[in-house]
Motif scaffolding. Structure first.
Motif, PDB file in Angstrom:
ATOM      1  N   ALA A 264       0.733  -1.270   0.191  1.00 40.38           N
ATOM      2  CA  ALA A 264       0.085  -0.001   0.141  1.00 40.38           C
ATOM      3  C   ALA A 264       0.912   1.350  -0.186  1.00 40.38           C
ATOM      4  N   SER A 265       2.067   1.222   0.398  1.00 38.29           N
ATOM      5  CA  SER A 265       3.092   2.332   0.354  1.00 38.29           C
ATOM      6  C   SER A 265       4.350   1.895   0.288  1.00 38.29           C
ATOM      7  N   ALA A 266       5.163   2.390  -0.336  1.00 35.59           N
ATOM      8  CA  ALA A 266       6.738   2.241  -0.491  1.00 35.59           C
ATOM      9  C   ALA A 266       7.533   2.377   0.941  1.00 35.59           C
ATOM     10  N   ALA A 267       6.736   2.807   1.677  1.00 41.11           N
ATOM     11  CA  ALA A 267       7.247   3.179   3.087  1.00 41.11           C
ATOM     12  C   ALA A 267       7.479   2.068   3.834  1.00 41.11           C
ATOM     13  N   GLY A 268       6.656   0.766   3.151  1.00 44.68           N
ATOM     14  CA  GLY A 268       6.536  -0.436   4.116  1.00 44.68           C
ATOM     15  C   GLY A 268       5.128  -0.974   4.450  1.00 44.68           C
ATOM     16  N   GLY A 289      11.565  -9.198   6.032  1.00 45.72           N
ATOM     17  CA  GLY A 289      11.660  -9.085   7.455  1.00 45.72           C
ATOM     18  C   GLY A 289      10.253  -9.149   8.224  1.00 45.72           C
ATOM     19  N   ASP A 290      10.372  -8.895   9.618  1.00 45.62           N
ATOM     20  CA  ASP A 290       9.381  -8.916  10.407  1.00 45.62           C
ATOM     21  C   ASP A 290       8.638  -7.851  10.120  1.00 45.62           C
ATOM     22  N   ALA A 291       7.289  -8.030  10.462  1.00 49.33           N
ATOM     23  CA  ALA A 291       6.388  -6.875  10.213  1.00 49.33           C
ATOM     24  C   ALA A 291       5.653  -6.716  11.485  1.00 49.33           C
ATOM     25  N   ALA A 292       4.959  -5.426  11.810  1.00 51.50           N
ATOM     26  CA  ALA A 292       4.258  -5.266  12.770  1.00 51.50           C
ATOM     27  C   ALA A 292       2.691  -5.030  12.304  1.00 51.50           C
ATOM     28  N   ARG A 293       1.829  -5.339  13.240  1.00 55.27           N
ATOM     29  CA  ARG A 293       0.409  -5.207  12.762  1.00 55.27           C
ATOM     30  C   ARG A 293       0.231  -3.587  13.452  1.00 55.27           C
ATOM     31  N   LEU A 304      -3.559  -4.020   8.333  1.00 60.05           N
ATOM     32  CA  LEU A 304      -2.520  -3.183   8.082  1.00 60.05           C
ATOM     33  C   LEU A 304      -1.150  -3.618   8.360  1.00 60.05           C
ATOM     34  N   LEU A 305      -0.393  -3.960   7.579  1.00 67.13           N
ATOM     35  CA  LEU A 305       1.148  -4.550   8.357  1.00 67.13           C
ATOM     36  C   LEU A 305       2.048  -3.351   7.905  1.00 67.13           C
ATOM     37  N   ARG A 306       3.252  -3.168   8.697  1.00 66.24           N
ATOM     38  CA  ARG A 306       4.003  -2.217   8.482  1.00 66.24           C
ATOM     39  C   ARG A 306       5.553  -3.035   8.274  1.00 66.24           C
ATOM     40  N   VAL A 307       6.406  -2.982   7.522  1.00 67.29           N
ATOM     41  CA  VAL A 307       7.868  -3.542   7.510  1.00 67.29           C
ATOM     42  C   VAL A 307       8.773  -2.091   7.528  1.00 67.29           C
ATOM     43  N   TYR A 308       9.613  -2.140   8.315  1.00 65.24           N
ATOM     44  CA  TYR A 308      10.322  -0.804   8.822  1.00 65.24           C
ATOM     45  C   TYR A 308      11.475  -0.884   7.903  1.00 65.24           C
ATOM     46  N   GLY A 309      11.643   0.179   7.147  1.00 67.25           N
ATOM     47  CA  GLY A 309      12.769   0.195   6.015  1.00 67.25           C
ATOM     48  C   GLY A 309      12.146   0.195   4.637  1.00 67.25           C
ATOM     49  N   GLY A 310      10.939  -0.082   4.526  1.00 67.41           N
ATOM     50  CA  GLY A 310      10.431   0.060   3.119  1.00 67.41           C
ATOM     51  C   GLY A 310      10.393  -1.269   2.293  1.00 67.41           C
ATOM     52  N   ALA A 312      10.585  -2.962  -1.747  1.00 68.77           N
ATOM     53  CA  ALA A 312      11.114  -2.689  -2.926  1.00 68.77           C
ATOM     54  C   ALA A 312      10.248  -2.878  -4.075  1.00 68.77           C
ATOM     55  N   LEU A 313       8.997  -2.407  -3.950  1.00 67.52           N
ATOM     56  CA  LEU A 313       7.767  -2.617  -4.644  1.00 67.52           C
ATOM     57  C   LEU A 313       6.930  -1.304  -4.705  1.00 67.52           C
ATOM     58  N   ALA A 314       6.557  -1.044  -6.023  1.00 65.35           N
ATOM     59  CA  ALA A 314       5.545   0.119  -6.043  1.00 65.35           C
ATOM     60  C   ALA A 314       4.119  -0.307  -5.388  1.00 65.35           C
ATOM     61  N   PRO A 315       3.473   0.637  -4.845  1.00 63.16           N
ATOM     62  CA  PRO A 315       2.242   0.071  -4.219  1.00 63.16           C
ATOM     63  C   PRO A 315       1.042   0.187  -5.066  1.00 63.16           C
ATOM     64  N   ALA A 316       0.239  -0.717  -5.066  1.00 63.26           N
ATOM     65  CA  ALA A 316      -1.043  -0.778  -5.797  1.00 63.26           C
ATOM     66  C   ALA A 316      -2.030   0.214  -5.402  1.00 63.26           C
ATOM     67  N   ALA A 317      -2.974   0.870  -6.199  1.00 61.15           N
ATOM     68  CA  ALA A 317      -3.844   1.919  -5.960  1.00 61.15           C
ATOM     69  C   ALA A 317      -5.491   1.280  -5.502  1.00 61.15           C
ATOM     70  N   PHE A 318      -5.817   1.319  -4.453  1.00 65.86           N
ATOM     71  CA  PHE A 318      -7.331   0.977  -4.409  1.00 65.86           C
ATOM     72  C   PHE A 318      -8.256   2.201  -4.629  1.00 65.86           C
TER      73      PHE A 318
END
Length: 437
Positions: A264-268, A289-293, A304-310, A312-318
């Motif tokens: 959903a974002s390049a930020a992870g 790596g590990d992700a946080a809910r 929504l999960l977040r991988v800290y460090g971003g 390397a994929l472009a996000p999709a658009a909802f």
């Protein structure tokens, strides 16, 4: 107190056994009137919840023959809560009943266990029976001082019959004083006193083997154990794929489950299916790596999960105005067991029937992207993942569509904008992994 068991067995009055002869089941025509139109699966759940509140005291069967008993139990529930005694649950009352049953289960620590010794599956009041040890032919759960004992057993010897085991259980140990007994072609139930304890025994027969459970408890614990014993005996699943537990409780989740996430974002930030993550101790986005809910919408099945460090994929658009059509293509990363350990993105087709995807997507497609015929992201797959137990095959999957507009609203509320340059949905997928202890 003990009247609960009187009613349990009274419900099988037409099957009562004299001596040790086998009674022939008498089939009663389905009753008309109140609650007659309830589907059997819903009736099972209602009976189950009413048993927990102490209002339904018969064995849980979920059949139309139970209409009168269900109606009486509902009236009892309504009376005890000072509601209008209609014998039919309103949606609000059904929710109230479910909440009351859930609270009772929490009080005793109701836990579904697979017994490796016998192959049976059953529920136990774990808070009251924390001690587990091998039994004679099964497994034994008990309270600290032995006031409550639950023990499974298995009999498989040449010439084993249900009637023989039934006779043996009626007579042994010698301290048993039988008060009620029922014998059917495929199971029996006994109850009475064993010394100073109440006892309850259920045994089921299949392919020359009897598997059963014995419940013993002090009379001082009747207020706790009377409804629990009824539920344990009713829900006892002696053999794979049998018993009410398949309808009223899910099998234990796998230690490691795999799904798909949509970047959903390049930020992870990664959006995926919330049903995948019950009881997860560790969540991993494969390759990152590990992700946080960080956020979820349980009613919509969005996490929504977040991988800290971003990533390397472009996000999709909802897109909020994406069209939802009946013919959809699903892009996901199938479970590694179905692709020889691989992590390749694959496609499946499905038709949308309401919000249900038919046929259901394969394992690993929880959180997969659903794309319409115009290439627009129509939404995300919410998948009831297969439950795996040691004694039962995985149940059927059911896939539902979480529409793109709902996901867009969820992301907007968390300050995640629609990307200016969005990737195709199938190019914005990652594997997500839930690990449980």
């Amino acid at each position: 107190m003990w009247r609960m068991f009187y009613f349990v067995f009274a419900s099988f009055a037409c099957l009562a056994v004299a001596g040790h002869s086998e009674a022939r089941p008498v089939r009663t025509p389905p009753a008309a009137g109140k609650n007659a139109a309830i589907p059997d699966s819903d009736r099972v759940a209602i009976e189950f919840d009413l048993a927990w509140t102490g209002d339904y005291t018969a064995l849980i069967t979920g059949t139309a023959e139970d209409n009168e008993k269900v109606t009486a139990a509902i009236k009892s529930f309504q009376k005890n809560r000072r509601l209008k005694e209609t014998g039919v649950l309103t949606p609000q009352e059904r929710a109230l009943l479910a909440g009351a049953a859930k609270a009772k289960q929490a009080q005793v620590g109701w836990t579904i266990v697979d017994d490796a010794s016998t192959g049976a599956r059953l529920g136990i009041p774990a808070k009251h029976t924390p001690n587990q040890a091998p039994g004679k032919t099964g497994t034994r759960w008990s309270s600290a001082q032995g006031q409550i004992v639950i023990e499974t057993f298995k009999v498989r010897e040449p010439g084993t019959t249900l009637a023989n085991v039934y006779d043996q259980q009626r007579k042994e140990p010698g301290t048993r004083r039988l008060e009620n007994n029922v014998l059917r072609p495929d199971f029996f139930v006994l109850s009475g006193m064993q010394g100073l304890k109440r006892f309850y025994v259920r045994g089921d027969f299949k392919d020359g083997e009897v598997r059963g459970v014995t419940i013993l408890y002090d009379q001082a614990t009747e207020n706790i154990m009377d409804p629990v014993a009824v539920v344990i005996a009713s829900a006892f699943s002696a053999f794979s794929g049998t018993g009410l537990l398949a309808q009223i409780a899910p099998s234990p989740r796998r230690k490691v489950e795999y799904g798909t996430g949509i970047v959903a974002s390049a930020a992870g930030d990664v959006v995926t299916d919330g049903s995948l993550f019950d009881g997860c101790n560790t969540i991993v986005v494969n390759g990152y790596g590990d992700a946080a809910r960080v956020a979820e919408e349980p009613g919509a099945g969005i996490v929504l999960l977040r991988v800290y460090g971003g990533v390397a994929l472009a996000p999709a658009a909802f897109a909020g105005d994406a069209r939802t059509e009946t013919e959809l293509t699903l892009f996901g990363i199938a479970d590694p067991q179905s692709q020889a350990g691989g992590a390749t993105i694959s496609a499946a087709t499905a038709k949308l029937n309401g919000d249900v995807l038919e046929p259901a997507p394969p394992p690993g497609f929880a959180g997969a992207a659903a794309v319409d015929a115009h290439g627009q992201l129509a939404g995300m797959v919410s998948l009831k993942t297969p439950a795996v137990a040691s004694t039962a095959a995985a149940g059927p999957l059911q896939g539902k569509l979480v529409v793109a507009s709902a996901i867009r609203t969820f992301l907007d509320a968390r300050g995640l904008p629609t990307p200016a340059a969005a990737a195709n949905a199938k190019d914005a997928l990652v594997r997500v992994i839930c690990a449980r202890r």
